[in-house]
Design a protein around this motif. Structure first.
Motif, short mmCIF file in Angstrom:
data_model
loop_
_atom_site.label_atom_id
_atom_site.label_comp_id
_atom_site.label_asym_id
_atom_site.label_seq_id
_atom_site.Cartn_x
_atom_site.Cartn_y
_atom_site.Cartn_z
N LYS A 86 0.83 -1.21 0.00
CA LYS A 86 0.00 0.00 0.00
C LYS A 86 0.87 1.26 0.00
N ILE A 87 1.97 1.21 0.74
CA ILE A 87 2.86 2.38 0.78
C ILE A 87 3.52 2.61 -0.57
N SER A 104 0.99 3.94 -3.20
CA SER A 104 0.65 5.35 -3.04
C SER A 104 1.88 6.25 -3.04
N LYS A 105 3.08 5.63 -3.02
CA LYS A 105 4.35 6.37 -2.97
C LYS A 105 4.38 7.34 -1.79
N ASN A 106 3.73 6.91 -0.72
CA ASN A 106 3.64 7.74 0.48
C ASN A 106 4.73 7.34 1.46
N GLU A 129 -0.90 7.03 10.79
CA GLU A 129 -1.49 6.31 9.68
C GLU A 129 -0.82 4.94 9.49
N GLU A 148 6.51 9.27 3.18
CA GLU A 148 6.51 10.17 4.33
C GLU A 148 5.27 9.94 5.19
N ILE A 149 4.76 8.73 5.16
CA ILE A 149 3.54 8.39 5.89
C ILE A 149 3.72 8.70 7.38
N SER A 150 2.68 9.22 7.99
CA SER A 150 2.75 9.57 9.41
C SER A 150 2.75 8.30 10.26
#
Length: 499
Positions: A389-390, A393-395, A402, A397-399
């Protein structure tokens, strides 16, 4: 607890053939574990030659076929009813035809008929245990765990509350070799955080320990610094005052041997070791340190992870990263019997601990979503769905908040209470957002299950040993001999999370 809600349905339980048999896993239903039963024979199709027959003869044939079909249907239905009764499967709401369909679906290991899931679900009792979401106080208490040094000495739990054991090591410079080698290993007993005694072992590497009444059995390997050297397994008995009663180096003719588990036995202790990465060994020692039994069986590339007493024999957890954990029954003379692996169609189960309790086998485990079968089941495999999932979404810098939610959604702790003969789960408890951890018996003879509730996480893409780190809060659940939940305790103990 009145409400029974099944969080995860155990869809199947596999048996692993014994060594020297065909290396194919027989697929069995969770309630039909008799894999020695012959496979149902397919109905032969009769090839009828063209014949001329009178209408009377044709009528006789049709009448005979009807009678035969009626008898066959009655026989099939009787077999299905016998199967349902033998495995305590519910008949409620099922038609005669559906009963036969479910019977065939389970006995053949197909699991495609729509009614089968409901039948299996009703046959295994499941209980959801609920926890509150992590509080700000939880996060503050876990901050040091999350950011602390996790490469230092290990603190291992003891048999009773307030007792822990600390393992540490020292090195020395070998002038001839020109680098540091292991000098000695130490184990220290702590009571309520205060040291009670310390025992040290010169030129020994200490892996772990097992509590044996008032004494402690420590075990490990002899240190090596070259592939040409032989790595021997060793063990020692330390009494309640920290005195080393005896030491034993195991020389069983292997180039490499390690001890995977040690159990208290009737007259001493049972030691399970692995030689040359393919031989399963059982040794028994008396309390004076003399070996009274040794047996070995070649089983292939399966590691030894844990063991528990089971009747007059033992239950041993074997590990293969490619295929997952297996539980294998071992007789007192070292003979291997049936082996089982647990899982469902869409989840893999990882067994963290096990213990024999009240005539049943108790397994502490956790479930994660199933991924591609060709991937090794390492800790990175466990968080694979989260990482997918990360990456999608190329996220990167996920918090932390989250990420913690995603990780908690990925894990479910399981306590399985299984029949000791068949390995079949009778009851299971589940806790969302958690990992099943240690099992033990308290001073009242009750079962204590520790669960690590994932509280805070962080992404660490540059770390080689883990990708997602964090910390968990340890909960403790206590059960009586009937499997009834007696109490739930939030211990305030923090456990590191590294996957």
């Amino acid at each position: 607890m009145n409400k029974k809600e099944i969080k995860t349905v155990l869809k199947q339980l596999d048996r692993m053939p014994l060594p020297d048999k065909e290396p194919i896993l027989a697929r069995c239903a969770i309630q039909d574990l008799s894999c020695s039963q012959a496979e149902p024979k397919p109905n032969r199709r009769l090839r009828l030659k063209p014949v001329l027959a009178s209408l009377v003869a044709l009528g006789i044939l049709l009448s005979g076929a009807t009678v035969y079909a009626t008898v066959a249907e009655a026989r099939d239905y009787a077999a299905a009813i016998t199967f349902f009764n033998a495995h305590n499967l519910p008949l409620d709401g099922l038609s005669r035809s559906e009963v036969k369909h479910v019977y065939r679906d389970i006995s053949t290991g197909t699991f495609t008929f729509g009614k089968t899931a409901a039948v299996i679900t009703s046959s295994v009792s499941g209980y959801d245990l609920f926890q509150a979401e992590p509080t700000p106080e939880d996060l503050a208490a876990l901050w040091q765990v999350k950011n602390g040094n996790h490469t230092g000495p290990a603190f291992l739990p003891g048999q009773d509350d307030g007792v822990t054991y600390r393992i540490s090591y020292t090195e020395r410079l070998d002038e001839k070799l020109g680098f540091n080698v292991t000098d000695q290993s130490m184990i220290q007993k702590m009571v309520d955080g205060q040291p009670v005694w310390e025992a040290s072992f010169k030129h020994r590497w200490l892996d772990s320990y097992a509590v044996l009444g008032d004494a402690v059995v420590v075990y490990g390997q002899t240190p090596t610094w070259s592939s040409e050297q032989t790595a021997y397994a060793w063990l020692a008995l330390v009494d309640n005052d920290g005195r080393i009663c005896w030491q034993h180096v195991m020389d069983n003719g292997f180039k490499q041997e390690y001890i995977g588990a040690v159990l208290p036995d009737e007259d001493g202790l049972a030691v399970f070791s692995r030689g040359n990465l393919e031989v399963f060994c059982l040794s028994r020692f008396d309390l004076a340190g003399s070996r009274t039994h040794f047996s070995q069986t070649k089983i292939g590339n399966y590691g030894i992870r844990n063991a528990a007493r089971l009747g007059d024999g033992y239950l041993v957890q074997l590990l293969d990263y490619a295929q997952g954990d297996r539980l294998i029954q071992v007789a007192r003379d070292g003979t291997l019997a049936d082996a089982y692996t647990y899982g469902s169609e869409d989840e893999n189960y990882f067994i963290a601990d096990m213990v024999a309790f009240a005539g049943q086998v108790c397994l502490s485990a956790y479930a994660v979503p199933r991924m591609a079968e060709d991937l090794p089941r390492t800790s990175h495999y466990e968080v694979g769905p989260v990482l997918e999932k990360i990456f999608a979404s190329k996220n990167f810098e996920i918090s932390n908040q989250e990420l913690t939610r995603l990780v908690r959604d990925n894990y479910t702790a399981l306590l399985l209470l299984c029949d000791p003969e068949s390995g079949e789960p009778r009851v299971f408890y589940s806790v969302a957002g958690s990992l099943g951890a240690a099992l033990s018996l308290n001073e009242n003879g009750e079962l204590v299950w520790e669960v690590e509730s994932i509280t805070d996480t962080f992404l660490s893409m540059a770390t080689s040993s883990f990708t997602i780190g964090g910390a968990s809060t340890v909960y403790r659940y206590t059960f009586d001999a009937a499997g009834t939940l007696l109490s739930q305790e939030k211990t305030g103990i923090a456990a590191p999370f590294r996957k």
